[in-house]
Design a protein around this motif. Structure first.
Motif: not given
Length: 339
Positions: A155-172
Protein backbone atom coordinates in the motif's frame (compact mmCIF):
# COMPACT_ATOMS: atom_id res chain seq x y z
CA UNK A 1 -31.93 -29.51 -8.45
CA UNK A 2 -32.54 -27.01 -5.66
CA UNK A 3 -29.06 -25.56 -6.08
CA UNK A 4 -29.59 -25.27 -9.83
CA UNK A 5 -32.91 -23.49 -9.31
CA UNK A 6 -31.41 -21.12 -6.77
CA UNK A 7 -28.55 -20.26 -9.15
CA UNK A 8 -31.04 -19.68 -11.95
CA UNK A 9 -33.14 -17.44 -9.72
CA UNK A 10 -30.06 -15.49 -8.63
CA UNK A 11 -29.01 -15.02 -12.25
CA UNK A 12 -32.46 -13.78 -13.23
CA UNK A 13 -32.55 -11.40 -10.27
CA UNK A 14 -29.09 -10.07 -11.14
CA UNK A 15 -30.13 -9.42 -14.75
CA UNK A 16 -33.32 -7.69 -13.61
CA UNK A 17 -31.37 -5.44 -11.24
CA UNK A 18 -28.80 -4.61 -13.92
CA UNK A 19 -31.33 -3.79 -16.61
CA UNK A 20 -33.40 -1.78 -14.13
CA UNK A 21 -30.32 0.30 -13.27
CA UNK A 22 -29.60 0.90 -16.96
CA UNK A 23 -33.24 1.82 -17.55
CA UNK A 24 -33.23 4.31 -14.69
CA UNK A 25 -29.88 5.68 -15.84
CA UNK A 26 -31.40 6.43 -19.24
CA UNK A 27 -34.55 8.00 -17.77
CA UNK A 28 -33.22 10.15 -14.93
CA UNK A 29 -31.41 13.39 -15.60
CA UNK A 30 -31.83 17.13 -15.77
CA UNK A 31 -34.56 16.48 -18.36
CA UNK A 32 -36.81 13.76 -16.96
CA UNK A 33 -37.91 11.24 -19.59
CA UNK A 34 -40.78 8.78 -18.91
CA UNK A 35 -39.82 5.14 -18.52
CA UNK A 36 -42.08 4.05 -21.38
CA UNK A 37 -40.26 6.47 -23.72
CA UNK A 38 -36.99 4.76 -22.84
CA UNK A 39 -38.48 1.34 -23.61
CA UNK A 40 -39.96 2.52 -26.90
CA UNK A 41 -36.71 4.19 -27.91
CA UNK A 42 -34.84 0.93 -27.40
CA UNK A 43 -37.51 -0.95 -29.32
CA UNK A 44 -37.31 1.53 -32.20
CA UNK A 45 -33.54 1.40 -32.39
CA UNK A 46 -33.08 -2.34 -31.99
CA UNK A 47 -36.16 -3.80 -33.62
CA UNK A 48 -37.54 -0.92 -35.74
CA UNK A 49 -40.80 -0.99 -33.77
CA UNK A 50 -41.97 2.30 -35.28
CA UNK A 51 -43.30 3.98 -32.14
CA UNK A 52 -43.94 7.72 -32.69
CA UNK A 53 -41.59 9.60 -30.37
CA UNK A 54 -40.24 13.11 -29.90
CA UNK A 55 -36.93 13.09 -31.83
CA UNK A 56 -35.25 15.14 -29.10
CA UNK A 57 -36.21 12.72 -26.32
CA UNK A 58 -35.30 9.75 -28.47
CA UNK A 59 -31.91 11.27 -29.25
CA UNK A 60 -31.21 12.04 -25.59
CA UNK A 61 -32.03 8.49 -24.54
CA UNK A 62 -30.18 6.63 -27.30
CA UNK A 63 -27.26 8.88 -28.21
CA UNK A 64 -26.44 10.22 -24.78
CA UNK A 65 -27.85 8.50 -21.71
CA UNK A 66 -28.08 4.83 -22.65
CA UNK A 67 -24.55 4.55 -24.03
CA UNK A 68 -23.31 6.46 -20.98
CA UNK A 69 -25.14 4.09 -18.62
CA UNK A 70 -23.73 1.00 -20.37
CA UNK A 71 -20.16 2.32 -20.16
CA UNK A 72 -20.68 3.28 -16.51
CA UNK A 73 -21.89 -0.26 -15.74
CA UNK A 74 -18.90 -1.79 -17.55
CA UNK A 75 -16.52 0.53 -15.72
CA UNK A 76 -18.00 -0.28 -12.32
CA UNK A 77 -17.85 -4.01 -13.01
CA UNK A 78 -14.29 -3.93 -14.29
CA UNK A 79 -12.93 -1.85 -11.40
CA UNK A 80 -14.75 -3.98 -8.81
CA UNK A 81 -13.40 -7.19 -10.35
CA UNK A 82 -9.89 -5.73 -10.37
CA UNK A 83 -10.27 -4.89 -6.70
CA UNK A 84 -11.37 -8.43 -5.83
CA UNK A 85 -8.44 -9.95 -7.71
CA UNK A 86 -5.82 -7.63 -6.22
CA UNK A 87 -7.15 -8.00 -2.68
CA UNK A 88 -7.12 -11.78 -3.02
CA UNK A 89 -3.71 -12.16 -4.66
CA UNK A 90 -2.02 -9.64 -2.35
CA UNK A 91 -4.05 -10.68 0.71
CA UNK A 92 -4.59 -7.04 1.57
CA UNK A 93 -8.06 -5.54 2.13
CA UNK A 94 -6.85 -2.10 1.01
CA UNK A 95 -5.62 -3.13 -2.44
CA UNK A 96 -7.35 -1.69 -5.49
CA UNK A 97 -6.21 -0.29 -8.88
CA UNK A 98 -6.44 3.31 -7.72
CA UNK A 99 -4.50 2.97 -4.47
CA UNK A 100 -1.83 0.73 -6.02
CA UNK A 101 -1.11 3.28 -8.74
CA UNK A 102 -2.40 1.16 -11.63
CA UNK A 103 -4.98 3.79 -12.58
CA UNK A 104 -2.33 6.52 -12.35
CA UNK A 105 0.02 4.54 -14.59
CA UNK A 106 -2.77 3.95 -17.10
CA UNK A 107 -3.51 7.69 -17.12
CA UNK A 108 0.14 8.48 -17.77
CA UNK A 109 0.29 5.98 -20.63
CA UNK A 110 -2.88 7.32 -22.22
CA UNK A 111 -1.75 10.94 -21.90
CA UNK A 112 1.69 10.10 -23.33
CA UNK A 113 0.04 8.63 -26.43
CA UNK A 114 -2.52 11.43 -26.78
CA UNK A 115 -0.23 14.41 -26.14
CA UNK A 116 3.29 13.26 -26.97
CA UNK A 117 2.37 10.86 -29.75
CA UNK A 118 4.28 8.15 -27.90
CA UNK A 119 4.65 5.03 -30.04
CA UNK A 120 4.84 6.95 -33.32
CA UNK A 121 1.24 6.13 -34.20
CA UNK A 122 1.63 2.40 -33.49
CA UNK A 123 0.05 2.63 -30.02
CA UNK A 124 -3.62 3.35 -29.51
CA UNK A 125 -4.89 5.14 -26.42
CA UNK A 126 -6.09 1.90 -24.70
CA UNK A 127 -2.82 0.11 -25.48
CA UNK A 128 -0.80 3.02 -24.12
CA UNK A 129 -2.92 2.95 -20.98
CA UNK A 130 -2.39 -0.83 -20.66
CA UNK A 131 1.40 -0.50 -20.91
CA UNK A 132 1.34 2.33 -18.37
CA UNK A 133 -0.75 0.21 -15.98
CA UNK A 134 1.68 -2.72 -16.25
CA UNK A 135 4.67 -0.42 -15.75
CA UNK A 136 3.08 1.13 -12.67
CA UNK A 137 2.25 -2.23 -11.09
CA UNK A 138 5.74 -3.52 -11.83
CA UNK A 139 7.32 -0.49 -10.17
CA UNK A 140 5.02 -0.74 -7.16
CA UNK A 141 5.78 -4.45 -6.76
CA UNK A 142 9.51 -3.78 -6.92
CA UNK A 143 9.26 -1.05 -4.29
CA UNK A 144 7.17 -3.30 -2.05
CA UNK A 145 9.66 -6.18 -2.30
CA UNK A 146 12.54 -3.89 -1.39
CA UNK A 147 10.58 -2.37 1.52
CA UNK A 148 9.49 -5.70 3.00
CA UNK A 149 6.78 -8.31 2.68
CA UNK A 150 4.31 -6.95 5.21
CA UNK A 151 0.76 -6.20 4.15
CA UNK A 152 1.34 -2.49 4.51
CA UNK A 153 4.37 -2.38 2.20
CA UNK A 154 2.40 -2.79 -1.01
CA UNK A 155 0.00 0.00 0.00
CA UNK A 156 2.81 2.41 0.86
CA UNK A 157 4.55 1.53 -2.41
CA UNK A 158 1.27 2.08 -4.24
CA UNK A 159 0.88 5.53 -2.75
CA UNK A 160 4.41 6.42 -3.82
CA UNK A 161 3.89 5.00 -7.31
CA UNK A 162 0.56 6.77 -7.69
CA UNK A 163 2.11 10.11 -6.77
CA UNK A 164 4.98 9.52 -9.19
CA UNK A 165 2.75 8.74 -12.16
CA UNK A 166 0.34 11.54 -11.33
CA UNK A 167 3.32 13.90 -11.31
CA UNK A 168 4.48 12.53 -14.68
CA UNK A 169 1.01 13.07 -16.12
CA UNK A 170 0.91 16.65 -14.84
CA UNK A 171 4.38 17.28 -16.25
CA UNK A 172 3.40 15.98 -19.70
CA UNK A 173 0.23 18.08 -19.73
CA UNK A 174 2.02 21.22 -18.54
CA UNK A 175 4.94 20.80 -20.90
CA UNK A 176 3.28 19.68 -24.14
CA UNK A 177 -0.46 20.39 -24.08
CA UNK A 178 -2.11 23.61 -25.15
CA UNK A 179 -4.67 25.37 -22.98
CA UNK A 180 -7.67 23.58 -24.49
CA UNK A 181 -6.03 20.16 -24.19
CA UNK A 182 -5.01 20.89 -20.60
CA UNK A 183 -8.57 21.72 -19.55
CA UNK A 184 -9.99 18.65 -21.29
CA UNK A 185 -7.40 16.27 -19.83
CA UNK A 186 -7.64 17.62 -16.29
CA UNK A 187 -11.42 17.21 -16.36
CA UNK A 188 -11.03 13.72 -17.86
CA UNK A 189 -8.57 12.71 -15.13
CA UNK A 190 -11.26 13.37 -12.52
CA UNK A 191 -13.50 10.79 -14.18
CA UNK A 192 -15.72 12.01 -16.96
CA UNK A 193 -18.53 10.24 -18.82
CA UNK A 194 -19.78 13.30 -20.67
CA UNK A 195 -18.12 12.43 -23.98
CA UNK A 196 -19.05 8.74 -23.97
CA UNK A 197 -20.88 7.47 -27.05
CA UNK A 198 -21.67 4.08 -28.58
CA UNK A 199 -18.18 3.50 -30.09
CA UNK A 200 -16.84 3.55 -26.51
CA UNK A 201 -19.25 0.75 -25.60
CA UNK A 202 -17.54 -1.56 -28.07
CA UNK A 203 -14.31 -1.21 -26.09
CA UNK A 204 -15.74 -1.13 -22.55
CA UNK A 205 -18.14 -4.07 -22.90
CA UNK A 206 -15.68 -6.64 -24.34
CA UNK A 207 -13.03 -5.60 -21.79
CA UNK A 208 -15.44 -6.10 -18.88
CA UNK A 209 -16.82 -9.39 -20.22
CA UNK A 210 -13.40 -10.88 -21.01
CA UNK A 211 -12.10 -9.78 -17.62
CA UNK A 212 -15.09 -11.34 -15.84
CA UNK A 213 -14.69 -14.63 -17.70
CA UNK A 214 -10.95 -14.75 -16.94
CA UNK A 215 -11.62 -14.12 -13.26
CA UNK A 216 -14.43 -16.69 -13.05
CA UNK A 217 -12.20 -19.27 -14.76
CA UNK A 218 -9.70 -18.83 -11.91
CA UNK A 219 -12.25 -18.55 -9.08
CA UNK A 220 -11.03 -21.72 -7.33
CA UNK A 221 -7.44 -20.56 -7.63
CA UNK A 222 -8.41 -17.28 -5.96
CA UNK A 223 -10.03 -19.28 -3.14
CA UNK A 224 -6.74 -21.10 -2.68
CA UNK A 225 -4.83 -17.80 -2.46
CA UNK A 226 -6.81 -16.99 0.69
CA UNK A 227 -4.21 -18.91 2.67
CA UNK A 228 -1.20 -17.56 0.78
CA UNK A 229 0.72 -18.44 -2.36
CA UNK A 230 2.57 -21.32 -0.65
CA UNK A 231 -0.68 -22.96 0.33
CA UNK A 232 -2.06 -22.41 -3.17
CA UNK A 233 1.02 -24.05 -4.67
CA UNK A 234 0.65 -27.03 -2.32
CA UNK A 235 -2.88 -27.50 -3.66
CA UNK A 236 -1.56 -27.77 -7.21
CA UNK A 237 -2.28 -24.19 -8.31
CA UNK A 238 0.22 -22.87 -10.89
CA UNK A 239 0.87 -19.74 -8.84
CA UNK A 240 3.01 -17.82 -11.31
CA UNK A 241 0.73 -18.43 -14.29
CA UNK A 242 -2.40 -17.53 -12.32
CA UNK A 243 -0.81 -14.32 -11.03
CA UNK A 244 0.30 -13.28 -14.53
CA UNK A 245 -3.11 -13.96 -16.05
CA UNK A 246 -5.15 -12.28 -13.31
CA UNK A 247 -2.89 -9.26 -12.88
CA UNK A 248 -2.84 -8.90 -16.66
CA UNK A 249 -6.64 -9.08 -16.73
CA UNK A 250 -6.88 -6.47 -13.97
CA UNK A 251 -4.46 -4.17 -15.78
CA UNK A 252 -6.35 -4.66 -19.06
CA UNK A 253 -9.72 -3.82 -17.52
CA UNK A 254 -8.35 -0.82 -15.65
CA UNK A 255 -6.52 0.50 -18.71
CA UNK A 256 -9.57 0.13 -20.95
CA UNK A 257 -11.77 2.04 -18.53
CA UNK A 258 -9.19 4.74 -17.83
CA UNK A 259 -8.73 5.33 -21.57
CA UNK A 260 -12.48 5.97 -21.87
CA UNK A 261 -13.54 7.74 -18.67
CA UNK A 262 -10.33 8.67 -16.85
CA UNK A 263 -9.17 7.68 -13.39
CA UNK A 264 -11.98 6.79 -10.98
CA UNK A 265 -11.06 5.96 -7.43
CA UNK A 266 -12.36 3.80 -4.59
CA UNK A 267 -14.74 1.61 -6.64
CA UNK A 268 -12.29 -1.30 -6.59
CA UNK A 269 -11.80 -0.81 -2.86
CA UNK A 270 -15.35 -0.39 -1.56
CA UNK A 271 -17.42 -2.67 -3.80
CA UNK A 272 -15.58 -5.96 -3.05
CA UNK A 273 -16.09 -5.41 0.68
CA UNK A 274 -19.77 -4.64 0.16
CA UNK A 275 -20.14 -7.80 -1.97
CA UNK A 276 -18.43 -9.92 0.70
CA UNK A 277 -21.03 -8.74 3.19
CA UNK A 278 -23.75 -9.98 0.81
CA UNK A 279 -22.44 -13.32 -0.48
CA UNK A 280 -19.38 -14.25 1.58
CA UNK A 281 -15.80 -14.88 0.51
CA UNK A 282 -16.10 -17.73 -2.01
CA UNK A 283 -15.00 -16.27 -5.33
CA UNK A 284 -17.50 -18.25 -7.40
CA UNK A 285 -20.16 -15.98 -5.89
CA UNK A 286 -18.02 -12.99 -4.93
CA UNK A 287 -16.82 -12.21 -8.46
CA UNK A 288 -20.26 -11.96 -10.15
CA UNK A 289 -21.71 -10.21 -7.09
CA UNK A 290 -18.91 -7.63 -7.18
CA UNK A 291 -19.36 -7.12 -10.92
CA UNK A 292 -23.10 -6.57 -10.51
CA UNK A 293 -22.75 -4.31 -7.46
CA UNK A 294 -20.04 -2.27 -9.15
CA UNK A 295 -22.17 -1.82 -12.26
CA UNK A 296 -25.20 -0.64 -10.31
CA UNK A 297 -23.08 1.63 -8.11
CA UNK A 298 -21.45 3.35 -11.07
CA UNK A 299 -24.74 3.89 -12.89
CA UNK A 300 -26.18 5.39 -9.69
CA UNK A 301 -23.07 7.58 -9.25
CA UNK A 302 -23.42 8.79 -12.83
CA UNK A 303 -27.05 9.75 -12.25
CA UNK A 304 -26.05 11.63 -9.09
CA UNK A 305 -23.27 13.45 -10.97
CA UNK A 306 -25.84 14.72 -13.48
CA UNK A 307 -28.54 15.88 -11.08
CA UNK A 308 -26.76 16.98 -7.89
CA UNK A 309 -25.91 20.43 -9.32
CA UNK A 310 -28.63 21.83 -11.60
CA UNK A 311 -27.29 22.76 -15.02
CA UNK A 312 -23.86 21.26 -14.40
CA UNK A 313 -22.30 17.79 -14.64
CA UNK A 314 -20.02 16.85 -11.77
CA UNK A 315 -17.05 14.58 -12.58
CA UNK A 316 -18.06 11.07 -11.59
CA UNK A 317 -14.74 10.55 -9.81
CA UNK A 318 -15.80 13.22 -7.33
CA UNK A 319 -18.98 11.29 -6.51
CA UNK A 320 -17.18 7.97 -6.06
CA UNK A 321 -14.57 9.66 -3.85
CA UNK A 322 -17.28 11.19 -1.64
CA UNK A 323 -18.56 7.65 -1.00
CA UNK A 324 -15.26 5.82 -1.13
CA UNK A 325 -13.12 8.03 1.10
CA UNK A 326 -15.25 7.47 4.25
CA UNK A 327 -15.41 3.76 3.44
CA UNK A 328 -11.62 3.72 3.05
CA UNK A 329 -11.27 5.33 6.47
CA UNK A 330 -13.53 2.68 8.02
CA UNK A 331 -11.58 -0.19 6.43
CA UNK A 332 -8.27 1.42 7.38
CA UNK A 333 -9.41 1.71 10.98
CA UNK A 334 -10.33 -1.95 11.29
CA UNK A 335 -8.08 -3.89 13.56
CA UNK A 336 -5.20 -5.46 11.63
CA UNK A 337 -6.25 -4.09 8.24
CA UNK A 338 -2.76 -3.17 7.12
CA UNK A 339 -0.61 -5.41 9.30
Amino acid sequence: MVGSLSRTGATVLALVLLFSALWLGAAIGETAIPMDVVARTIANRLWQAGYPLDPINEGIVWNYRLSRAVVAACCGSALALSGVVLQSLLRNPLADPYILGISAGASTGAVAVAILGFGAGLLTLPLGAFLGALLAFGLVSLLAMRAGRGHGAIILAGVAGSQLFNALTSFIVTKAANAEQSRAIMFWLLGNLSGVRWPDVWLALPAAVVGLLACLWHARALDAFTFGSESAASLGIPVRRVCVVLIGASAMMTAAMVSIVGSIGFVGLVIPHAARMLVGVRHGLLLPASALTGAIFMVAADVVSRVIIPGQVLPIGVVTALVGAPAFAIILGQRGAVR
